[in-house]
Design an enzyme around this catalytic site. Structure first.
Site, mmCIF file in Angstrom:
data_model
loop_
_atom_site.group_PDB
_atom_site.id
_atom_site.type_symbol
_atom_site.label_atom_id
_atom_site.label_comp_id
_atom_site.label_asym_id
_atom_site.label_seq_id
_atom_site.Cartn_x
_atom_site.Cartn_y
_atom_site.Cartn_z
ATOM 1 N N ARG A 61 0.729 -1.094 -0.061
ATOM 2 C CA ARG A 61 0.126 0.044 0.159
ATOM 3 C C ARG A 61 0.855 1.184 0.203
ATOM 4 N NH1 ARG A 61 -0.976 -3.918 2.306
ATOM 5 N NH2 ARG A 61 -3.229 -5.135 2.218
ATOM 6 N N THR A 62 1.797 1.394 0.904
ATOM 7 C CA THR A 62 2.582 2.535 1.181
ATOM 8 C C THR A 62 3.489 2.741 -0.151
ATOM 9 O OG1 THR A 62 2.661 2.033 3.537
ATOM 10 C CG2 THR A 62 3.893 3.935 2.860
ATOM 11 N N LYS B 43 25.187 -5.540 -1.040
ATOM 12 C CA LYS B 43 26.616 -5.737 -1.222
ATOM 13 C C LYS B 43 27.171 -5.046 0.432
ATOM 14 C CE LYS B 43 26.952 -4.929 -5.963
ATOM 15 N NZ LYS B 43 27.119 -3.811 -6.999
ATOM 16 N N ARG C 24 11.271 3.235 4.238
ATOM 17 C CA ARG C 24 10.680 2.377 5.091
ATOM 18 C C ARG C 24 11.895 1.504 5.618
ATOM 19 N NH1 ARG C 24 5.472 -1.409 4.938
ATOM 20 N NH2 ARG C 24 4.728 0.526 5.172
ATOM 21 N N HIS D 117 4.469 5.794 11.560
ATOM 22 C CA HIS D 117 4.282 5.572 10.314
ATOM 23 C C HIS D 117 3.203 6.621 10.032
ATOM 24 C CE1 HIS D 117 3.172 3.911 6.384
ATOM 25 N NE2 HIS D 117 2.783 2.585 6.690
HETATM 26 N N1 CP Z 1 -0.321 -0.329 6.035
HETATM 27 C C1 CP Z 1 0.686 -0.219 5.547
HETATM 28 O O1 CP Z 1 1.750 0.062 5.769
HETATM 29 O O2 CP Z 1 0.851 -1.157 4.424
HETATM 30 P P1 CP Z 1 1.930 -1.838 3.385
HETATM 31 O O3 CP Z 1 3.061 -2.576 4.362
HETATM 32 O O4 CP Z 1 1.477 -2.602 2.311
HETATM 33 O O5 CP Z 1 2.476 -0.606 3.143
#
Ligand code: CP
Length: 309
Positions: free
Chosen positions: A58-59, A86, A108, A136
């Site tokens: 999603r993100t 590496k 992320r 998040h």
């Molecule tokens: N909610 C969320 O962060 O989903 P993803 O891990 O798919 O990005």
């Protein structure tokens, strides 16, 4: 108010007015979904790099679409196919990305504080797409946007955040955002999955979902994070589901107009049943759609936009 920040690292840092500005900016961005051609020239010539050290659907996809719909050039780095495999450090990877002319880095990472480290290392705008169990922020912003869209307001609502609070960056960002916007928050879960002292963030704590459920306006069900858990935090998934899962029987005890949200991905049959996930009171797919609008708003504001596009 006008936006002055270069980075979006978390909701702990943001004021209520800044959160409000992001939500207000996302409103016209959502309108682009109704257009046959989903493209604005607003950020033409800007470059965004998605740097994901953990899996995401999603993100990552919604940041990519948000960028593309605003004419940003988007590059995705898969760490298993890059020089990270590496042994290149996060700092060196970031410096390389900056040297290649990026304006935004969306990161992320499994380590809390990684987005902040990046912001201190390079001159580009850094957006935290989830750092360990810390924050998040764009997930919480899309949750706030969905709540406001469905309920008309956030102020005065009672929101239950249910499940694995201990490992959840989504819970932490939601708590900062919801309390700043005037909601009452109760975190619900087994004692082993609720961090000691969480009340200091301005929330109530309950270990009894059945007691809480009739009183709340919004239920935010969290994913059980098997990848971050150490063994023995609850006896079995079956017992967890019996006490803290959102089933039809439990949902029937909630207010008729309760809103159910879930950040995804869902463990169907564990924290939520497929029947509840598809109930009209659940807005899980709409959250995903709203995520693109919110991320467009974030890119727009971080690049110095002053008026709603
Ligand atoms: N909610 C969320 O962060 O989903 P993803 O891990 O798919 O990005």
């Amino acid at each position: 108010m006008s936006w002055t920040r270069k980075h979006l690292l978390g909701l702990q840092d943001l004021s209520r007015d800044e959160i409000q500005l992001i939500l207000d900016t996302a409103e016209p961005c959502k309108e682009i979904f109704t257009r046959p051609i989903k493209k604005l020239p607003t950020l033409r010539g800007r470059v965004m790099v998605n740097l994901f050290y953990e899996p995401s659907t999603r993100t990552r996809t919604s940041f990519e679409l948000a960028g593309k719909w605003m004419s940003v050039d988007v590059v995705n780095i898969s760490t298993n196919l890059s020089s990270v495999a590496k042994g290149e450090s996060l700092k060196d990877t970031a410096k390389t990305i900056a040297a290649l002319g990026a304006d935004f880095v969306v990161i992320r990472h499994y380590a809390a504080g990684s987005a902040k480290l990046l912001a201190e290392t390079v001159q580009v705008s850094v957006i935290n797409a989830g750092d360990g169990a810390h924050e998040h922020p764009t997930q919480a912003l899309l949750d706030l946007f969905t709540i406001r869209d469905k309920k008309g307001t956030i102020e005065g609502l009672h929101v239950a955040i249910v499940g694995d609070i201990l490992h959840s960056r989504v819970a932490r960002s939601n708590i900062w955002g919801l309390t700043k916007m005037g909601a009452k928050v109760t975190v619900v879960g087994p004692p082993t999955l609720i961090p000691p002292g969480i009340e200091e963030m301005g929330v109530d704590v309950s270990y009894d979902f059945d007691e809480v459920i009739p009183h709340v306006d919004v239920i935010n069900m969290l994913r059980i994070q098997k990848e971050r858990q150490v063994a023995g935090l609850f006896p079995s998934l079956r017992e967890y589901s019996a006490l803290y899962g959102l089933s039809r029987r439990r949902l029937d005890r909630a207010k008729d107009d309760v809103l159910v949200i879930h950040p995804g991905p869902t463990n169907l049959g564990v924290e939520i049943t497929s029947e509840v996930a598809e109930d009209p009171r659940a807005s899980i797919n709409e959250q995903v759609t709203n995520g693109v609008a919110v991320r467009m708003a974030v890119l727009y504001l971080l690049s110095g936009g002053k008026d709603i596009p």
